[in-house]
Design a protein around this motif. Structure first.
Motif, short mmCIF file in Angstrom:
data_model
loop_
_atom_site.label_atom_id
_atom_site.label_comp_id
_atom_site.label_asym_id
_atom_site.label_seq_id
_atom_site.Cartn_x
_atom_site.Cartn_y
_atom_site.Cartn_z
N MET A 254 -108.00 -26.67 53.23
CA MET A 254 -107.20 -26.68 54.45
C MET A 254 -107.68 -27.65 55.53
SD MET A 254 -104.48 -24.95 54.21
CE MET A 254 -103.79 -23.86 52.97
N VAL B 238 -105.04 -29.98 57.46
CA VAL B 238 -104.60 -29.52 58.77
C VAL B 238 -105.37 -30.17 59.92
CG1 VAL B 238 -104.28 -27.47 60.23
CG2 VAL B 238 -103.85 -27.34 57.77
N ALA C 269 -109.67 -25.23 60.10
CA ALA C 269 -109.13 -26.57 60.32
C ALA C 269 -108.65 -26.76 61.75
CB ALA C 269 -107.98 -26.82 59.35
N LEU C 270 -108.01 -25.74 62.33
CA LEU C 270 -107.53 -25.85 63.70
C LEU C 270 -108.67 -25.91 64.70
CD1 LEU C 270 -104.52 -23.34 63.70
CD2 LEU C 270 -104.41 -25.84 63.76
N LEU D 44 -103.92 -33.21 61.76
CA LEU D 44 -102.76 -32.80 62.54
C LEU D 44 -103.18 -32.04 63.79
CD1 LEU D 44 -100.51 -31.54 59.59
CD2 LEU D 44 -100.45 -33.79 60.71
N ALA D 45 -104.22 -31.24 63.66
CA ALA D 45 -104.72 -30.49 64.81
C ALA D 45 -105.27 -31.43 65.87
CB ALA D 45 -105.80 -29.52 64.36
N ILE E 60 -106.95 -22.32 57.35
CA ILE E 60 -106.14 -22.86 58.45
C ILE E 60 -106.87 -22.69 59.77
CG2 ILE E 60 -103.98 -22.62 59.72
CD1 ILE E 60 -102.67 -21.75 57.09
#
Length: 481
Positions: free
Chosen positions: A312, A316, A372-373, A319-320, A369
Motif C-alpha cells: 500500500m 498510496v 501510506a497516508l 498520492l497522499a 492504507i
C-alpha cells in the motif's frame, strides 16, 4: 563551473540517492523480524536476545539521530551523509559475518550509528535540492520508499532467509551502499546549517536515558519488575531524560531546543510519529512471529501474506503527498493514523491459533492504507513547521522520536506479551499477542488525536503571514532609527 554544480544539485539525482539510502536504513528496522526464528535456531538466544537484535539498531539509531543531523549541519551534509553510509555498509557486512548472537547485536548497534548519521541528512539534502512548491510531491515519493521499506522488511527478510540464509538480509546492503557512495560524492550538492557547536551533553543525556528505559523494559519480564537492575534502569533513565529536557530549555545551543515544541505543528506531528511507530513496530515484531510460529508459514509465505500491508505505501503514499499539498498534511496524517489503529484493533479481534488468512486480510489492507497516508505528509509537516536553518534539527528530532517509538514499542509490547503468554503453544502465543495489539492500537489512536492539535493549513498560513509582517516592520523600524 555552474554546469557541474547544477548537475550535482539536480532534483532527480537527489531524490534517487536520498530515497535509496533512506530505504536501506528504514528496511533494517524490521528486516530481521521474519528471520528471528532462523537466527534463534542458528545462533541461539532467548526472547530478550531477539528483542535486542531489533532494539540495538533502533536504540542507537534513535539516540544519535539529532547528533548526526548536527554533525551534518556543522561539517557539511553531503560529507557526513557519505560517512554515515560508509559506516552503515561496513556494519552490515559485520552483521552478516557475526559468529554469535552477541556479535550480531553489536554489529546491529554500529549499523544504527551509521543510519543515525545518514538518515536525517536524506531529508535536508532533498529539501535543499527541491523547490518549495514541489516538496510535497518529492516527499511523497521519499515517503513511499520509506514506508515500503518499513513494511516490506518482513517480506524481504523472509525471502532471503528461506531461499538463501538469514545473513543475506545484511549482505543486501553492501552492494547498494557501495553503489551509492560514488553517486553521493558526484551528484549531491554540499550544504551546511547554522554551524552551531555540537551538544555533547545533550547527546549523553539522551543516550543514557533512552538506554536505561529500554533496558528496563526488556529485562523486566525476565528479572522481575522490582529487581534492582530493572528499577535502576527505569528510574535512572527517566531522570536522565528529565535532565535532557531541562538541558534543552536552558542550554544556549542544545541538540533539541525545547522551544520548538511551543510550535503546535511541530509538537503535534512529533507526538504522533512517536506513537505511530510505538504501535506499529511492536505489532509487526510479534505478528511476523505469529505467522511463522503459530500458523506454520515459512518466512517467505509469511512475508507474502503481509503484501497487502507492505504494498500500500508504494501505491498510496505518492498520492497522499500530492493531496497534502492541496488540503494540508494534518487531515491526511490524522486519517492515516486512525486507519492504522483500526487495522491493529481488527487484528486483535480476529486472531486465533488457527485464524484464516481471509479473516486477517481486511486488517492488513486497512493498516497498509493507514501507514501510506501517514508517511509522506508527516515528513512535509515536520520540515514546513520550522525555519529553513532549523530543518536539520527538525529532521533529526522527528526521526529520533520515531525510532524511540519503535524501540519502546518492541520493548513494551514484548513485555506485555511475556507477561500474558509465551512460546509454549499457539494458544499461549495468542494470549500474549492480543493484549499487546490492543495497546498498539491505542497508542496509534492517541497519535491521531495528537496530530489534530496541530494548526490547520489556514491557521499556519495566517501565522506565517503575521510573522513575516512583524519581521518586515522590525526591519523598517531599524532602518528608520
Amino acid at each position: 563551473m555552474n554546469q557541474p554544480a547544477a548537475r550535482r544539485g539536480s532534483v532527480a539525482w537527489a531524490l534517487v540517492i536520498t530515497s535509496a539510502a533512506g530505504f536501506m536504513a528504514a528496511l533494517d528496522n524490521l528486516v530481521v523480524t521474519t528471520a528471528l526464528p532462523s537466527i534463534r535456531e542458528d545462533l541461539g538466544g532467548a526472547l530478550h536476545d531477539l528483542e535486542w537484535t531489533v532494539s540495538a539498531y533502533t536504540l542507537t539509531f534513535a539516540v544519535l539521530l539529532m547528533f548526526g543531523a548536527a554533525l551534518g549541519d556543522r561539517f557539511g551534509r553531503r560529507r557526513l551523509f557519505i560517512v554515515g553510509l560508509t559506516v552503515f555498509t561496513g556494519a552490515s557486512a559485520a552483521a552478516a559475518l557475526a559468529p554469535g548472537i552477541d556479535a550480531l547485536i553489536a554489529a546491529r548497534a554500529v549499523q544504527g550509528v551509521g543510519a543515525a548519521i545518514m538518515m536525517p541528512l536524506t531529508l535536508t539534502l532533498l529539501t535543499a535540492a527541491v523547490p518549495a512548491a514541489k516538496r510535497g510531491t518529492a516527499f511523497g515519493i521519499w515517503g513511499a520508499v520509506q514506508g515500503l521499506a518499513v513494511a516490506s522488511g518482513p517480506l524481504i527478510g523472509g525471502v532471503l532467509t528461506e531461499h538463501l540464509s538469514w545473513q543475506w538480509i545484511f549482505w543486501l546492503n553492501v552492494p547498494l551502499g557501495l553503489a551509492l557512495l560514488p553517486l553521493a560524492r558526484l551528484r549531491l550538492a554540499e550544504s551546511h546549517g547554522t554551524g552551531a557547536p555540537l551538544d555533547i551533553t545533550g547527546t549523553l543525556l539522551a543516550s543514557g536515558g533512552l538506554f536505561g528505559i529500554v533496558y528496563g523494559l526488556i529485562r523486566g519480564p525476565i528479572d522481575g519488575w522490582t529487581s534492582l537492575t530493572v528499577l535502576t534502569g527505569l528510574i535512572a533513565g527517566t531522570a536522565l531524560i528529565g535532565g535532557f529536557i531541562r538541558h534543552g530549555i536552558r542550554a544556549k545551543a542544545p541538540m533539541l531546543p525545547m522551544r520548538l515544541f511551543r510550535n503546535r505543528a511541530f509538537a503535534g506531528i512529533n507526538a504522533a510519529s512517536l506513537l505511530m511507530f510505538l504501535g506499529m513496530f511492536g505489532s509487526i515484531f510479534l505478528l511476523s512471529q505469529y505467522m511463522q510460529g503459530v500458523l506454520g508459514y515459512s518466512p517467505t509465505e509469511a512475508g507474502l501474506r503481509m503484501l497487502p500491508w507492505t504494498g500500500m505505501p508504494m501505491i498510496v503514499a505518492p498520492l497522499a503527498g500530492a493531496l497534502s499539498d492541496r488540503i494540508g498534511g494534518r487531515p491526511v496524517v490524522a486519517a492515516g493514523l486512525a486507519l492504522q489503529a483500526i487495522g491493529l484493533a481488527w487484528f486483535a479481534l480476529v486472531l486465533t491459533p488457527d485464524a484464516s488468512y481471509a479473516a486477517q486480510l481486511p486488517a492488513l489492507v486497512v493498516s497498509g492504507i493507514g501507514m501510506a497516508l501517514y508517511f509522506a505528509p508527516a515528513a512535509n509537516l515536520v520540515m514546513s513547521s520550522v525555519r529553513p536553518s532549523e530543518q536539520g534539527i527538525a529532521s533529526g528530532a522527528n526521526n529520533a522520536l520515531r525510532e524511540v517509538g519503535g524501540a519502546l514499542g518492541v520493548a513494551v509490547m514484548a513485555s506485555i506479551f511475556a507477561a500474558q503468554g509465551g512460546y509454549q503453544s499457539g494458544q499461549s502465543f495468542v494470549d500474549g499477542l492480543l493484549p499487546a495489539l490492543w495497546v498498539g492500537a491505542g497508542a496509534v489512536a492517541l497519535g491521531a488525536v495528537a496530530v489534530l492539535f496541530a494548526p490547520s493549513r489556514r491557521q499556519e498560513a495566517r501565522r506565517r503571514a503575521e510573522a513575516a509582517a512583524e519581521a518586515e516592520a522590525g526591519e523598517k523600524n531599524l532602518i528608520a532609527a
